[in-house]
Design a protein around this motif. Structure first.
Motif, PDB file in Angstrom:
ATOM      1  N   GLU A 103       3.921   3.268  15.227  1.00 18.88           N
ATOM      2  CA  GLU A 103       4.247   2.038  14.510  1.00 18.88           C
ATOM      3  C   GLU A 103       3.510   2.047  13.176  1.00 18.88           C
ATOM      4  OE1 GLU A 103       3.775  -1.668  16.457  1.00 18.88           O
ATOM      5  OE2 GLU A 103       5.506  -1.367  17.763  1.00 18.88           O
ATOM      6  N   VAL A 104       4.256   1.967  12.106  1.00 16.31           N
ATOM      7  CA  VAL A 104       3.689   2.006  10.758  1.00 16.31           C
ATOM      8  C   VAL A 104       3.953   0.650  10.106  1.00 16.31           C
ATOM      9  CG1 VAL A 104       3.671   3.199   8.553  1.00 16.31           C
ATOM     10  CG2 VAL A 104       4.167   4.478  10.653  1.00 16.31           C
ATOM     11  N   THR A 105       2.883  -0.039   9.741  1.00 12.20           N
ATOM     12  CA  THR A 105       3.014  -1.407   9.229  1.00 12.20           C
ATOM     13  C   THR A 105       2.407  -1.521   7.838  1.00 12.20           C
ATOM     14  OG1 THR A 105       2.908  -2.296  11.481  1.00 12.20           O
ATOM     15  CG2 THR A 105       2.498  -3.840   9.682  1.00 12.20           C
ATOM     16  N   THR A 106       3.145  -2.166   6.955  1.00 13.66           N
ATOM     17  CA  THR A 106       2.661  -2.396   5.596  1.00 13.66           C
ATOM     18  C   THR A 106       1.469  -3.357   5.616  1.00 13.66           C
ATOM     19  OG1 THR A 106       4.924  -2.129   4.795  1.00 13.66           O
ATOM     20  CG2 THR A 106       3.345  -3.170   3.290  1.00 13.66           C
ATOM     21  N   LEU A 107       0.481  -3.101   4.766  1.00  9.73           N
ATOM     22  CA  LEU A 107      -0.641  -4.026   4.623  1.00  9.73           C
ATOM     23  C   LEU A 107      -0.112  -5.418   4.293  1.00  9.73           C
ATOM     24  CD1 LEU A 107      -3.137  -1.919   2.473  1.00  9.73           C
ATOM     25  CD2 LEU A 107      -2.971  -2.056   4.961  1.00  9.73           C
ATOM     26  N   ARG A 108      -0.743  -6.436   4.926  1.00  6.35           N
ATOM     27  CA  ARG A 108      -0.218  -7.797   4.789  1.00  6.35           C
ATOM     28  C   ARG A 108      -1.354  -8.789   4.590  1.00  6.35           C
ATOM     29  NH1 ARG A 108       2.742  -8.143  10.476  1.00  6.35           N
ATOM     30  NH2 ARG A 108       0.798  -7.140  11.043  1.00  6.35           N
ATOM     31  N   HIS A 109      -0.988  -9.935   4.046  1.00 13.65           N
ATOM     32  CA  HIS A 109      -1.878 -11.092   4.145  1.00 13.65           C
ATOM     33  C   HIS A 109      -1.006 -12.284   4.528  1.00 13.65           C
ATOM     34  CE1 HIS A 109      -0.748 -13.114   0.331  1.00 13.65           C
ATOM     35  NE2 HIS A 109      -0.608 -11.894  -0.150  1.00 13.65           N
ATOM     36  N   PHE A 122       3.415  -8.835   1.626  1.00  9.26           N
ATOM     37  CA  PHE A 122       2.900  -7.471   1.603  1.00  9.26           C
ATOM     38  C   PHE A 122       1.884  -7.317   0.475  1.00  9.26           C
ATOM     39  CE2 PHE A 122       7.367  -6.733   3.261  1.00  9.26           C
ATOM     40  CZ  PHE A 122       6.961  -6.764   4.583  1.00  9.26           C
ATOM     41  N   THR A 123       0.955  -6.402   0.682  1.00  3.39           N
ATOM     42  CA  THR A 123      -0.121  -6.199  -0.280  1.00  3.39           C
ATOM     43  C   THR A 123      -0.526  -4.727  -0.250  1.00  3.39           C
ATOM     44  OG1 THR A 123      -2.355  -6.890  -0.907  1.00  3.39           O
ATOM     45  CG2 THR A 123      -1.896  -6.787   1.432  1.00  3.39           C
ATOM     46  N   SER A 124      -1.300  -4.333  -1.219  1.00  4.05           N
ATOM     47  CA  SER A 124      -1.904  -2.993  -1.202  1.00  4.05           C
ATOM     48  C   SER A 124      -3.417  -3.097  -1.014  1.00  4.05           C
ATOM     49  CB  SER A 124      -1.586  -2.249  -2.506  1.00  4.05           C
ATOM     50  OG  SER A 124      -2.072  -2.981  -3.629  1.00  4.05           O
ATOM     51  N   ASP A 125      -3.875  -4.287  -0.647  1.00  2.00           N
ATOM     52  CA  ASP A 125      -5.303  -4.586  -0.538  1.00  2.00           C
ATOM     53  C   ASP A 125      -5.761  -4.438   0.918  1.00  2.00           C
ATOM     54  OD1 ASP A 125      -7.843  -5.696  -0.432  1.00  2.00           O
ATOM     55  OD2 ASP A 125      -7.366  -7.358  -1.780  1.00  2.00           O
ATOM     56  N   TRP A 126      -6.526  -3.395   1.195  1.00  2.00           N
ATOM     57  CA  TRP A 126      -6.988  -3.141   2.563  1.00  2.00           C
ATOM     58  C   TRP A 126      -7.906  -4.261   3.054  1.00  2.00           C
ATOM     59  CZ3 TRP A 126      -5.016   0.791   5.444  1.00  2.00           C
ATOM     60  CH2 TRP A 126      -4.302   1.780   4.753  1.00  2.00           C
ATOM     61  N   GLN A 127      -8.717  -4.802   2.166  1.00  2.00           N
ATOM     62  CA  GLN A 127      -9.629  -5.883   2.546  1.00  2.00           C
ATOM     63  C   GLN A 127      -8.841  -7.117   2.991  1.00  2.00           C
ATOM     64  OE1 GLN A 127     -13.179  -5.546   1.966  1.00  2.00           O
ATOM     65  NE2 GLN A 127     -13.617  -7.505   2.974  1.00  2.00           N
ATOM     66  N   ALA A 128      -7.770  -7.442   2.280  1.00  2.95           N
ATOM     67  CA  ALA A 128      -6.947  -8.601   2.631  1.00  2.95           C
ATOM     68  C   ALA A 128      -6.275  -8.395   3.984  1.00  2.95           C
ATOM     69  CB  ALA A 128      -5.901  -8.851   1.545  1.00  2.95           C
ATOM     70  N   ASP A 129      -5.834  -7.182   4.246  1.00  3.55           N
ATOM     71  CA  ASP A 129      -5.208  -6.889   5.535  1.00  3.55           C
ATOM     72  C   ASP A 129      -6.218  -7.056   6.671  1.00  3.55           C
ATOM     73  OD1 ASP A 129      -2.712  -5.553   6.886  1.00  3.55           O
ATOM     74  OD2 ASP A 129      -4.432  -4.459   7.674  1.00  3.55           O
ATOM     75  N   ALA A 130      -7.439  -6.575   6.457  1.00  2.00           N
ATOM     76  CA  ALA A 130      -8.485  -6.707   7.479  1.00  2.00           C
ATOM     77  C   ALA A 130      -8.808  -8.172   7.754  1.00  2.00           C
ATOM     78  CB  ALA A 130      -9.746  -5.965   7.045  1.00  2.00           C
ATOM     79  N   ALA A 131      -8.799  -8.991   6.709  1.00  3.16           N
ATOM     80  CA  ALA A 131      -9.213 -10.387   6.833  1.00  3.16           C
ATOM     81  C   ALA A 131      -8.258 -11.215   7.684  1.00  3.16           C
ATOM     82  CB  ALA A 131      -9.352 -11.014   5.450  1.00  3.16           C
ATOM     83  N   ARG A 132      -7.021 -10.750   7.896  1.00  2.00           N
ATOM     84  CA  ARG A 132      -6.057 -11.515   8.679  1.00  2.00           C
ATOM     85  C   ARG A 132      -6.103 -11.154  10.161  1.00  2.00           C
ATOM     86  NH1 ARG A 132      -1.523  -9.010  10.324  1.00  2.00           N
ATOM     87  NH2 ARG A 132      -0.409 -10.975  10.424  1.00  2.00           N
ATOM     88  N   ARG A 133      -6.934 -10.179  10.539  1.00  3.85           N
ATOM     89  CA  ARG A 133      -6.978  -9.728  11.927  1.00  3.85           C
ATOM     90  C   ARG A 133      -7.861 -10.631  12.773  1.00  3.85           C
ATOM     91  NH1 ARG A 133      -4.310  -4.944  12.448  1.00  3.85           N
ATOM     92  NH2 ARG A 133      -3.604  -4.126  10.437  1.00  3.85           N
ATOM     93  N   ASP A 134      -7.768 -10.467  14.108  1.00  5.77           N
ATOM     94  CA  ASP A 134      -8.447 -11.417  14.988  1.00  5.77           C
ATOM     95  C   ASP A 134      -9.944 -11.164  15.118  1.00  5.77           C
ATOM     96  OD1 ASP A 134      -8.060  -9.045  16.421  1.00  5.77           O
ATOM     97  OD2 ASP A 134      -6.930  -9.976  18.054  1.00  5.77           O
ATOM     98  N   PHE A 135     -10.346  -9.916  15.470  1.00  6.41           N
ATOM     99  CA  PHE A 135     -11.750  -9.608  15.719  1.00  6.41           C
ATOM    100  C   PHE A 135     -12.191  -8.443  14.836  1.00  6.41           C
ATOM    101  CE2 PHE A 135      -9.877 -11.018  19.814  1.00  6.41           C
ATOM    102  CZ  PHE A 135     -10.495 -12.263  19.884  1.00  6.41           C
TER     103      PHE A 135
END
Length: 360
Positions: A103-109, A122-135
């Motif tokens: 499963e390949v998913t585009t970075l998101r916020h 969609f975003t290219s910001d890895w930090q923003a993608d991490a910030a939307r995760r649960d733990f």
């Protein structure tokens, strides 16, 4: 693979999975190569990275990428790989390479959250993608070279066995109330010591939101929690936070689950979901089936367990054989383990073990 640190010990910086077998998964390199050929960046994300760092089994590999979904599809096709838009509205494409599905998913916020599904951009910001995760332990990324990208200090939490919400716990929970159950499930599977205080307090405060969840989602999480290595501790803290009574109208029997788990461990037995359910819940099988949307097979087995004559080492040989014949070997083995747990015999008791062996 050499562990970077012992559980309970804070880890050094510069973590790497360079020599982990996960990176040798057939087809993985080809997916990365396809994405990079289209000027995208890819990293393994989430549970696969977490489990690899803990030297636990990696069951599936998810990939995050800077490419948007249409570009991901085009990159896969250009590389001769099979691509399927399995969740394209939310950025997910499944790429099949060497008979393995990734499963390949585009970075998101998140733009707006509403339960299980969110409106995302969609975003290219890895930090923003991490910030939307649960733990934090799920907000880890790994390149094909094994280098770890850890924007939220998740590695420290992994090796300290600390399950911690990303950002403000209440905010994460209100985005999706299932995260309350996931908090206890991940604690039961990976945690040591007591749960994160802020996370536990937020779960208690917002437990009424659990009523919004579908019974299927509750059943899936409870099944995973009950099979976790610290299931009884997870249930204990669920009870303490009022989560069990909020969901089921009763406190679950953590002590009984602990005794069943001890018997399983002492006798090299595989944890069994119908038995763990029977140990944890007092409600009748039909009511439990409705509360958790259990499979028909699980409900039938729990009914057999409740209706069977409780086996005991005190039974004479012919009585044991009658009970075994009436219940069948699978139900007999489960009934023995439950009756064993309900008493005060040791988990390695020879008489109970001998009774259990009748079923094999």
């Amino acid at each position: 693979f050499e562990k970077l640190a012992r559980p309970g010990v804070r880890t050094m910086t510069g973590a790497s999975l360079k020599h982990h077998e996960m990176l040798q998964t057939p087809g993985l390199k080809e997916v990365f190569t396809a994405i990079e050929a289209a000027d995208g960046e890819a990293r393994i994300v989430g549970g696969a990275v977490r489990n690899a760092l803990l030297d636990e089994p990696v069951h599936e590999i998810d990939i995050a990428t800077t490419l948007e979904p249409d570009a991901t599809m085009a990159a896969a096709v250009a590389a001769g790989l099979s691509a399927h838009p399995t969740g394209i509205d939310h950025g997910t494409v499944t790429i099949v390479s060497e008979n393995n599905a990734f499963e390949v998913t585009t970075l998101r916020h998140d733009v707006e959250t509403h339960g299980r599904h969110a409106t995302v951009a969609f975003t290219s910001d890895w930090q923003a993608d991490a910030a939307r995760r649960d733990f934090t332990i799920n907000a880890l990324y790994c390149g094909l070279d094994g280098r770890i990208f850890d924007p939220l200090n998740g590695i420290d939490d992994i090796f300290n066995r600390h399950v911690r919400f990303v950002g403000e716990p209440a905010a994460r929970i209100q985005e999706d109330f299932l995260r309350i159950l996931r908090f206890f499930r991940f604690f039961a599977q990976y945690g040591e010591g007591a749960p994160d205080e802020a996370g536990l307090a937020a779960c208690k405060q917002h437990r009424a939101g659990l009523k919004q969840l579908s019974r299927e989602r509750v059943g899936q999480e409870m099944g995973k929690l009950l099979m976790a290595r610290r299931a009884s501790d997870g249930i204990d803290f669920m009870n303490e936070a009022g989560v069990s009574e909020e969901l089921f109208g009763e406190r679950l029997d953590a002590a009984m689950v602990a005794r069943v788990a001890a018997i399983d461990e002492a006798n090299d037995l595989v944890p069994d979901l119908p038995m763990r359910l029977a140990a944890a819940f007092a409600m009748p099988p039909a009511a439990l089936a409705d509360a958790l949307r259990l499979s028909n097979a699980t409900v039938r087995e729990m009914g057999r367990l409740r209706e069977s004559i409780p086996p005991s080492p005190a039974l004479r040989d012919n009585e044991r054989k009658v009970v075994l014949y009436q219940t069948g070997p699978d139900t007999f083995a489960r009934a023995v383990r439950l009756a064993w747990a309900e008493g005060d015999a040791r988990p390695d008791d020879r008489d109970w073990r001998g009774l259990l062996e009748l079923a094999t």
